[in-house]
Design an enzyme around this catalytic site. Sequence first.
Site, PDB file in Angstrom:
ATOM      1  N   ASP A 163      55.523  51.139  54.720  1.00 58.37           N
ATOM      2  CA  ASP A 163      56.016  52.084  55.734  1.00 58.37           C
ATOM      3  C   ASP A 163      55.810  51.549  57.157  1.00 58.37           C
ATOM      4  OD1 ASP A 163      53.269  52.427  55.465  1.00 58.37           O
ATOM      5  OD2 ASP A 163      53.340  54.622  55.349  1.00 58.37           O
ATOM      6  N   ASP A 193      55.820  59.866  44.961  1.00 55.15           N
ATOM      7  CA  ASP A 193      55.840  60.735  43.774  1.00 55.15           C
ATOM      8  C   ASP A 193      54.804  61.862  43.842  1.00 55.15           C
ATOM      9  OD1 ASP A 193      53.594  59.232  43.399  1.00 55.15           O
ATOM     10  OD2 ASP A 193      54.231  58.298  41.519  1.00 55.15           O
ATOM     11  N   ASP A 194      54.044  61.940  44.947  1.00 57.48           N
ATOM     12  CA  ASP A 194      53.178  63.107  45.138  1.00 57.48           C
ATOM     13  C   ASP A 194      53.733  64.021  46.242  1.00 57.48           C
ATOM     14  OD1 ASP A 194      52.577  61.319  47.148  1.00 57.48           O
ATOM     15  OD2 ASP A 194      50.416  61.265  46.770  1.00 57.48           O
ATOM     16  N   ARG A 208      52.644  62.763  37.688  1.00 58.63           N
ATOM     17  CA  ARG A 208      53.362  63.102  38.925  1.00 58.63           C
ATOM     18  C   ARG A 208      54.858  63.284  38.705  1.00 58.63           C
ATOM     19  NH1 ARG A 208      50.873  59.376  43.732  1.00 58.63           N
ATOM     20  NH2 ARG A 208      48.662  59.882  43.463  1.00 58.63           N
TER      21      ARG A 208
HETATM   22  N1  UDP Z   1      52.267  53.456  43.806  1.00 52.48           N
HETATM   23  C1  UDP Z   1      52.867  52.360  43.202  1.00 52.48           C
HETATM   24  N2  UDP Z   1      52.072  51.461  42.548  1.00 52.48           N
HETATM   25  C2  UDP Z   1      50.729  51.614  42.461  1.00 52.48           C
HETATM   26  C3  UDP Z   1      50.129  52.734  43.082  1.00 52.48           C
HETATM   27  C4  UDP Z   1      50.929  53.626  43.754  1.00 52.48           C
HETATM   28  O1  UDP Z   1      54.075  52.220  43.251  1.00 52.48           O
HETATM   29  O2  UDP Z   1      50.074  50.779  41.846  1.00 52.48           O
HETATM   30  C5  UDP Z   1      53.112  54.418  44.507  1.00 52.48           C
HETATM   31  C6  UDP Z   1      52.867  55.840  44.040  1.00 52.48           C
HETATM   32  O3  UDP Z   1      53.649  56.129  42.914  1.00 52.48           O
HETATM   33  C7  UDP Z   1      53.231  56.637  45.267  1.00 52.48           C
HETATM   34  C8  UDP Z   1      52.857  55.709  46.428  1.00 52.48           C
HETATM   35  O4  UDP Z   1      52.799  54.397  45.869  1.00 52.48           O
HETATM   36  O5  UDP Z   1      54.613  56.927  45.313  1.00 52.48           O
HETATM   37  C9  UDP Z   1      51.537  56.072  47.079  1.00 52.48           C
HETATM   38  O6  UDP Z   1      50.534  56.062  46.093  1.00 52.48           O
HETATM   39  P1  UDP Z   1      49.293  57.045  46.120  1.00 52.48           P
HETATM   40  O7  UDP Z   1      49.758  58.442  46.408  1.00 52.48           O
HETATM   41  O8  UDP Z   1      48.551  56.858  44.825  1.00 52.48           O
HETATM   42  O9  UDP Z   1      48.383  56.473  47.275  1.00 52.48           O
HETATM   43  P2  UDP Z   1      48.256  56.848  48.820  1.00 52.48           P
HETATM   44  O10 UDP Z   1      48.864  55.679  49.534  1.00 52.48           O
HETATM   45  O11 UDP Z   1      48.973  58.122  49.089  1.00 52.48           O
HETATM   46  O12 UDP Z   1      46.794  56.970  49.028  1.00 52.48           O
HETATM   47 MN    MN Z   2      49.698  59.756  48.007  1.00 54.04          MN
END
Ligand code: UDP
Ligand code: MN
Length: 296
Positions: free
Chosen positions: A207, A102-103, A29
């Site tokens: 958040d 980061d996505d 990412r």
């Molecule tokens: N992230 C993190 N530690 C983890 C997994 C995710 O800091 O062990 C961060 C990741 O880099 C991203 C955010 O948390 O910036 C959200 O992660 P992800 O997109 O994988 O999951 P979502 O919450 O969108 O399903």
């Molecule tokens: Mn995500």
Amino acid sequence: HVNVESSPNIDLDDIFISVKTTRKYHETRLRLIIETWFQLAKDQVWFFTDHEDEIYQNLTNNHMVHTNCGQGHSRKSLCCKMNREFDFFLSTSKKFWCHFDDDNYVNIPTLVKVLGDYHAYHEWYLGKPSISSPIEMYMNAAIMSLEQTKKYSKEEEKRRENEKVKFWFATGGAGFCISRALAIKMMPLTSKGKFIAIGDGIRFPDDVTLGFIIEYLLKVPLTVVNPFHSHLERMDHIDTEIFRDQISFSYAHIKDDWNVVKVVNGFDTTKDPYRFYSLHCYLFPHFEMCKSLRLR
Ligand code: UDP
Ligand code: MN
């Protein structure tokens, strides 16, 4: 009488942009970000991670912040990173703090343009909810102890346990921005680890915790800014004609479902499965890597 608030315009340099990341996403990412939108804001973007990484320190001109937060997806680790981002912003003299995951792809010129409509000396919580009604939680002792207004008697406390607490929050995965005036107001509740404690108290993600502090405890309402997008929305519903007006995009790949931005005539999907290189070239065709494409 001189109007000191006469110029609402801001520069990119007035914005502190933090990106939350983790060790396992550096090579995937982070690389994608560094090769695309990071190039448009090298001095303003900082990456908050959980592991020393010399290669990426070099690639980002030392803009990787090692947070000492845990590496997991736990609430504690994530709130810890958010707290570090907040503290870092306070240590600068920037007017706005904008957080992204980061996505996210961040369309830098549009971010700057949109923030120009808001004054950093006013309290602004800018972002976009991903749910259609405010989040609800039951009142408890932890929440009551955070309300600074007045002390309750034992009877009142008992009665209030049945109350519901309702508030909006900006989805972290879409990005959000907070003005300096609001950050200063948040400081007693948020700086130096307190954010983690509040997250623990209400047992919600980072958040949501931020929304709780801003909307519920400080009574500053979320201002909905539609050009923020997380992968909780369908990315292919964003029309090409309005790409330029959007602040953020995202992607997700779960089993057979590729929720990615639709860019016609972009790079091959094997080379650019998440479509960020193609999107970047659509927005900024003058980049070297875009020369082989004819997107517009
Ligand atoms: N992230 C993190 N530690 C983890 C997994 C995710 O800091 O062990 C961060 C990741 O880099 C991203 C955010 O948390 O910036 C959200 O992660 P992800 O997109 O994988 O999951 P979502 O919450 O969108 O399903
Ligand atoms: Mn995500």
